[in-house]
Write a protein that holds these residues in place. Structure first.
Motif, PDB file in Angstrom:
ATOM      1  N   ALA A   1       0.820  -1.208   0.000  1.00 35.47           N
ATOM      2  CA  ALA A   1       0.000   0.000   0.000  1.00 35.47           C
ATOM      3  C   ALA A   1       0.856   1.263   0.000  1.00 35.47           C
ATOM      4  N   VAL A   2       1.935   1.241   0.775  1.00 37.68           N
ATOM      5  CA  VAL A   2       2.823   2.410   0.822  1.00 37.68           C
ATOM      6  C   VAL A   2       3.520   2.606  -0.528  1.00 37.68           C
ATOM      7  N   ASP A   3       4.049   1.520  -1.091  1.00 40.75           N
ATOM      8  CA  ASP A   3       4.711   1.622  -2.397  1.00 40.75           C
ATOM      9  C   ASP A   3       3.730   2.044  -3.491  1.00 40.75           C
ATOM     10  N   ALA A   4       2.514   1.505  -3.433  1.00 37.27           N
ATOM     11  CA  ALA A   4       1.526   1.810  -4.470  1.00 37.27           C
ATOM     12  C   ALA A   4       1.087   3.261  -4.418  1.00 37.27           C
ATOM     13  N   GLU A   5       0.987   3.812  -3.223  1.00 34.02           N
ATOM     14  CA  GLU A   5       0.603   5.226  -3.113  1.00 34.02           C
ATOM     15  C   GLU A   5       1.646   6.117  -3.772  1.00 34.02           C
ATOM     16  N   ARG A   6       2.912   5.805  -3.560  1.00 31.39           N
ATOM     17  CA  ARG A   6       3.975   6.554  -4.224  1.00 31.39           C
ATOM     18  C   ARG A   6       3.916   6.344  -5.737  1.00 31.39           C
ATOM     19  N   LEU A   7       3.640   5.122  -6.142  1.00 31.92           N
ATOM     20  CA  LEU A   7       3.604   4.792  -7.565  1.00 31.92           C
ATOM     21  C   LEU A   7       2.477   5.523  -8.292  1.00 31.92           C
ATOM     22  N   ILE A   8       1.287   5.582  -7.701  1.00 30.77           N
ATOM     23  CA  ILE A   8       0.160   6.209  -8.384  1.00 30.77           C
ATOM     24  C   ILE A   8       0.404   7.705  -8.558  1.00 30.77           C
ATOM     25  N   ARG A   9       1.025   8.334  -7.577  1.00 30.53           N
ATOM     26  CA  ARG A   9       1.323   9.769  -7.721  1.00 30.53           C
ATOM     27  C   ARG A   9       2.412   9.996  -8.773  1.00 30.53           C
ATOM     28  N   THR A  10       3.409   9.148  -8.792  1.00 29.84           N
ATOM     29  CA  THR A  10       4.452   9.254  -9.816  1.00 29.84           C
ATOM     30  C   THR A  10       3.863   9.017 -11.202  1.00 29.84           C
ATOM     31  N   ALA A  11       2.965   8.044 -11.322  1.00 28.56           N
ATOM     32  CA  ALA A  11       2.339   7.752 -12.612  1.00 28.56           C
ATOM     33  C   ALA A  11       1.526   8.937 -13.111  1.00 28.56           C
ATOM     34  N   SER A  12       0.864   9.642 -12.214  1.00 31.12           N
ATOM     35  CA  SER A  12       0.076  10.805 -12.633  1.00 31.12           C
ATOM     36  C   SER A  12       0.979  11.946 -13.089  1.00 31.12           C
ATOM     37  N   VAL A  13       2.121  12.105 -12.424  1.00 34.09           N
ATOM     38  CA  VAL A  13       3.082  13.118 -12.883  1.00 34.09           C
ATOM     39  C   VAL A  13       3.593  12.761 -14.274  1.00 34.09           C
ATOM     40  N   ALA A  14       3.935  11.484 -14.478  1.00 27.81           N
ATOM     41  CA  ALA A  14       4.413  11.046 -15.788  1.00 27.81           C
ATOM     42  C   ALA A  14       3.331  11.233 -16.850  1.00 27.81           C
ATOM     43  N   ALA A  15       2.083  10.962 -16.491  1.00 21.57           N
ATOM     44  CA  ALA A  15       0.985  11.150 -17.444  1.00 21.57           C
ATOM     45  C   ALA A  15       0.838  12.615 -17.818  1.00 21.57           C
ATOM     46  N   ALA A  16       0.943  13.506 -16.834  1.00 24.49           N
ATOM     47  CA  ALA A  16       0.837  14.936 -17.118  1.00 24.49           C
ATOM     48  C   ALA A  16       1.966  15.394 -18.051  1.00 24.49           C
ATOM     49  N   MET A  17       3.173  14.889 -17.812  1.00 17.28           N
ATOM     50  CA  MET A  17       4.295  15.229 -18.689  1.00 17.28           C
ATOM     51  C   MET A  17       4.047  14.718 -20.109  1.00 17.28           C
ATOM     52  N   SER A  18       3.443  13.526 -20.222  1.00 16.89           N
ATOM     53  CA  SER A  18       3.161  12.969 -21.541  1.00 16.89           C
ATOM     54  C   SER A  18       2.110  13.794 -22.270  1.00 16.89           C
ATOM     55  N   VAL A  19       1.102  14.260 -21.544  1.00 11.46           N
ATOM     56  CA  VAL A  19       0.074  15.112 -22.163  1.00 11.46           C
ATOM     57  C   VAL A  19       0.712  16.383 -22.717  1.00 11.46           C
ATOM     58  N   GLU A  20       1.604  16.970 -21.944  1.00 13.91           N
ATOM     59  CA  GLU A  20       2.284  18.178 -22.423  1.00 13.91           C
ATOM     60  C   GLU A  20       3.139  17.881 -23.652  1.00 13.91           C
ATOM     61  N   ALA A  21       3.914  16.794 -23.597  1.00 16.56           N
ATOM     62  CA  ALA A  21       4.805  16.468 -24.708  1.00 16.56           C
ATOM     63  C   ALA A  21       4.030  16.181 -25.986  1.00 16.56           C
TER      64      ALA A  21
END
Length: 324
Positions: A48-68
């Motif tokens: 649960a702790v690792d997944a919480e970090r992962l989901i936030r990182t994934a959303s940052v990566a998704a936002a960067m992809s939308v911009e790119a």
């Protein structure tokens, strides 16, 4: 033996080196160590702790992809998300592209009406993953504060009738709190959700590398396409890792290439979800499932006669061994 500071030592020596005494088990603590439920809970908490970090990182990566990819943030607008207010979806959309200067720079330029699924559906997919992880956290919160031993002792009594045998006068109850099913189902749910998070991420990588759909970026994001494969192998790796993940039986999905029967797609390689396939599978062969449901009552009624003979189960009067 245990490993301490890179050295393998006898456990007694390692405990002495760190100032600890060997644990002396009290009554019932041996069962507590042997039972697997607390191990499931501990591993689930780490997940649960690792997944919480992962989901936030994934959303940052998704936002960067939308911009790119020069995508539009219109699909992330709060009024749109509140029209289908799943908590994780609304939370994810609120985190995407807040105050993006790159987004603002092409608001008035010619733009496609909508982006591929793996871009515009980030709140829906990432949000569903968040909600699944939220369910896991709620289950773990209950489990971490529960008694999973067996039997359980209630010193004040009253847990069962005092006259009931093998209860110590109503103070000792043997039951099934040790069973790990609540945690197991929550962990399976989380595992499926995290696989979906990887699936949609791989599809965004495929879009970024394809010069037909990446809005002017070089092929494979390579400085010299043709001579250099750029990030092609990274996409291969992502696809291979995604293939190893579990496929949800309820919401079947598949990834598409740039061409489908009927001609080329305009939005490139993307991610599809054939949601009706799941519930159809869940309702498959209802007669077979109905037979399974009827089998239990038939055995229960047929296996033991009632204390007082009576009518039951659509008027049947069961005798010894008779089915309902």
């Amino acid at each position: 033996q245990v490993e301490l500071r890179g050295q393998v030592l006898p456990a007694v020596v390692a405990l002495r080196d760190v100032g600890l005494e060997p644990l002396v088990l009290e009554p019932k603590e041996g069962l507590a160590l042997l039972n697997g439920t607390q191990l499931m809970t501990a591993l689930g908490a780490l997940l649960a702790v690792d997944a919480e970090r992962l989901i936030r990182t994934a959303s940052v990566a998704a936002a960067m992809s939308v911009e790119a990819l020069l995508g539009t943030e219109v699909a992330f607008a709060e009024p749109y998300q509140l029209a289908r207010p799943h908590p994780g979806q609304v939370e994810t959309a609120a985190e995407l592209l807040r105050g993006s200067e790159l987004q603002a720079s092409h608001h008035r330029s010619a733009h496609k009406v909508q982006d591929p699924y793996s871009i515009r559906c980030v709140p829906q997919v990432h949000g569903a993953v968040r909600d699944a992880l939220g369910y896991l956290e709620r289950v773990l919160d209950v489990e971490c504060n529960s008694a999973t031993d067996n039997p359980l002792v209630f010193p004040e009594g009253g847990a069962a009738g005092e006259e009931t045998l093998a209860t110590g006068g109503g103070r000792v109850i043997s039951g099934g709190n040790f069973h790990g099913e609540p945690v197991a189902l929550a962990l399976d749910f989380a595992k499926l959700a995290l696989a979906e998070l990887g699936s949609i991420a791989e599809r965004r990588i495929a879009l970024l590398l394809d010069p037909r759909f990446n809005e002017g970026l070089p092929a494979f994001l390579a400085p010299r396409p043709g001579l250099s494969s750029g990030f092609m192998l990274l996409q291969y790796t992502a696809a291979a890792l995604g293939a190893q993940g579990p496929r949800p039986p309820g919401q079947r999905r598949f990834d598409t290439d740039e061409r489908e029967p009927g001609g080329p797609r305009l939005d490139g390689p993307d991610r599809r979800a054939t949601s009706p396939t799941g519930p159809r599978g869940g309702r498959a062969d209802p007669r077979h499932r109905a037979r399974l449901r009827r089998a239990g009552p038939r055995c229960a009624v047929g296996g033991r006669r009632p204390a007082a003979r009576g009518r039951c189960c659509r008027g049947a009067s069961p005798g010894p061994g008779a089915g309902a």
